[in-house]
Design a protein around this motif. Sequence first.
Motif, PDB file in Angstrom:
ATOM      1  N   PRO A 168     -28.652   8.254 -70.332  1.00  0.00           N
ATOM      2  CA  PRO A 168     -29.660   9.243 -70.740  1.00  0.00           C
ATOM      3  C   PRO A 168     -30.767   8.645 -71.615  1.00  0.00           C
ATOM      4  CG  PRO A 168     -27.464  10.159 -70.936  1.00  0.00           C
ATOM      5  CD  PRO A 168     -27.281   8.703 -70.634  1.00  0.00           C
ATOM      6  N   LYS A 169     -30.404   7.721 -72.497  1.00  0.00           N
ATOM      7  CA  LYS A 169     -31.432   7.082 -73.341  1.00  0.00           C
ATOM      8  C   LYS A 169     -32.361   6.243 -72.482  1.00  0.00           C
ATOM      9  CE  LYS A 169     -28.864   7.067 -77.629  1.00  0.00           C
ATOM     10  NZ  LYS A 169     -27.920   6.380 -78.476  1.00  0.00           N
ATOM     11  N   VAL A 170     -31.786   5.581 -71.494  1.00  0.00           N
ATOM     12  CA  VAL A 170     -32.593   4.757 -70.578  1.00  0.00           C
ATOM     13  C   VAL A 170     -33.556   5.656 -69.806  1.00  0.00           C
ATOM     14  CG1 VAL A 170     -32.475   3.206 -68.586  1.00  0.00           C
ATOM     15  CG2 VAL A 170     -30.733   3.052 -70.388  1.00  0.00           C
ATOM     16  N   GLY A 184     -45.941  -6.056 -67.243  1.00  0.00           N
ATOM     17  CA  GLY A 184     -45.517  -4.713 -67.644  1.00  0.00           C
ATOM     18  C   GLY A 184     -45.252  -4.593 -69.138  1.00  0.00           C
ATOM     19  N   ALA A 185     -44.607  -3.485 -69.512  1.00  0.00           N
ATOM     20  CA  ALA A 185     -44.326  -3.206 -70.927  1.00  0.00           C
ATOM     21  C   ALA A 185     -43.208  -4.115 -71.425  1.00  0.00           C
ATOM     22  CB  ALA A 185     -43.916  -1.742 -71.082  1.00  0.00           C
ATOM     23  N   ALA A 186     -43.490  -4.893 -72.463  1.00  0.00           N
ATOM     24  CA  ALA A 186     -42.476  -5.794 -73.031  1.00  0.00           C
ATOM     25  C   ALA A 186     -41.373  -4.964 -73.677  1.00  0.00           C
ATOM     26  CB  ALA A 186     -43.127  -6.688 -74.068  1.00  0.00           C
ATOM     27  N   VAL A 187     -40.124  -5.234 -73.309  1.00  0.00           N
ATOM     28  CA  VAL A 187     -39.000  -4.550 -73.960  1.00  0.00           C
ATOM     29  C   VAL A 187     -38.349  -5.571 -74.886  1.00  0.00           C
ATOM     30  CG1 VAL A 187     -36.887  -3.236 -73.617  1.00  0.00           C
ATOM     31  CG2 VAL A 187     -38.707  -3.105 -71.916  1.00  0.00           C
ATOM     32  N   ILE A 188     -38.322  -5.258 -76.180  1.00  0.00           N
ATOM     33  CA  ILE A 188     -37.889  -6.257 -77.163  1.00  0.00           C
ATOM     34  C   ILE A 188     -36.824  -5.646 -78.068  1.00  0.00           C
ATOM     35  CG2 ILE A 188     -38.645  -7.795 -79.027  1.00  0.00           C
ATOM     36  CD1 ILE A 188     -41.498  -7.604 -77.849  1.00  0.00           C
ATOM     37  N   VAL A 213     -29.293  -0.692 -73.539  1.00  0.00           N
ATOM     38  CA  VAL A 213     -30.377   0.242 -73.233  1.00  0.00           C
ATOM     39  C   VAL A 213     -31.639  -0.546 -72.868  1.00  0.00           C
ATOM     40  CG1 VAL A 213     -31.954   1.940 -74.266  1.00  0.00           C
ATOM     41  CG2 VAL A 213     -29.500   2.135 -74.671  1.00  0.00           C
ATOM     42  N   ALA A 214     -31.978  -1.538 -73.695  1.00  0.00           N
ATOM     43  CA  ALA A 214     -33.217  -2.298 -73.497  1.00  0.00           C
ATOM     44  C   ALA A 214     -33.219  -3.014 -72.150  1.00  0.00           C
ATOM     45  CB  ALA A 214     -33.386  -3.301 -74.632  1.00  0.00           C
TER      46      ALA A 214
END
Length: 318
Positions: free
Chosen positions: A73-75, A147-151, A101-102
Amino acid sequence: MAEILVLVDHADGVVRKPALELLTLARRIGTPSAVVLGAGDKATEIAAKAAEFGAEKVYVADGTEFTDQLVVPKVDALTQIARANDAAAVLVTSSGEGKEVAARVALRLGSGIITDAVDLEAGVSGPVATQSVFAASFQVKSTVTRGAAVITVKPNAVAPQAAPAGGAVESVSVEFTGNAAAVTSRTARVSSGRPELTEAAIVVSGGRGVGAAEGFGVVEELADALGAAVGASRAAVDAGWYPHTNQVGQTGKQVSPQLYIAAGISGAIQHRAGMQTSKTIVAVNKDPEAPIFELVDYGVVGDLFTVLPQLTGEVKAR
Ligand code: FAD
């Protein structure tokens, strides 16, 4: 300015300190927006705290899915909010759950992930993350090129600083894609009343040098005087003197506090791997040749059962 989403970790209606650190870092690379999930009637308080630390917008989504199900759900929420607002980056705390999640968010966004960052700065083509690698022997700077960097960022990477911002709350309705059968089961933990090990500003750790479970008494007394968390080496944990949840190192927890005090710990590479990024390191060891002294800022050669109570007395006297 680029919109930077920050997933706000909270417990019992209180924003956890690493989330305030993320908001502080997010301000360096763009305009922070907080994402508050599953907070129920505490969402307003949490949103206000996020605004106090720089969130221009606060996306709020509610539902028992966030608390009762595993990470999906958080994802779902983060991915949908990132897409709808064309976010430039998504910041998540480097915990076990945070990293899962990340990774899933990065996969869904078709971008890339950088884990365990210890610093962030603005770069020409997006955020630049600093990681500490090979037991903190080297620092690496990385960017996500698509794309959007996920850190994910390690707790204590930065001191949280307030910077009041708009904090406009936007209610978000999330389309859940997960399997409701995958539920979270919880075991109630007995609270020690001390800070969480990975989030604590100060950690006092004991090793084989404490000699027995009772030997941790002097470690705990110093920790309590300092408002610190208690850590342990694997030797102490394997001996059954302290719980595994408190183990620091390669096969334990990674900590990066402002101050790390190692008492009766030799400084094996596997222990260093969990604490070497601490800002200030102090060791108390009766062996002047102990390898831990190679990496300390301050070293005390002496018996921990003499030195620690003296330290505790000094701290209490102030
Ligand atoms: P020791 O190495 O025995 O050192 C005890 C120290 O206490 C000595 O330096 C001694 O001089 C000092 N001392 C003794 N009495 C006193 C006293 N009265 N006052 C002051 N000083 C005193 N270890 C970890 O810690 N974390 C991990 O996550 C981890 N993961 C591992 C993973 C693998 C795959 C392997 C192989 C090992 C791992 N280890 C880990 C174990 C690691 O190699 C060391 O064995 C361990 O860290 C040693 O713990 P220690 O420093 O407490 O004990």
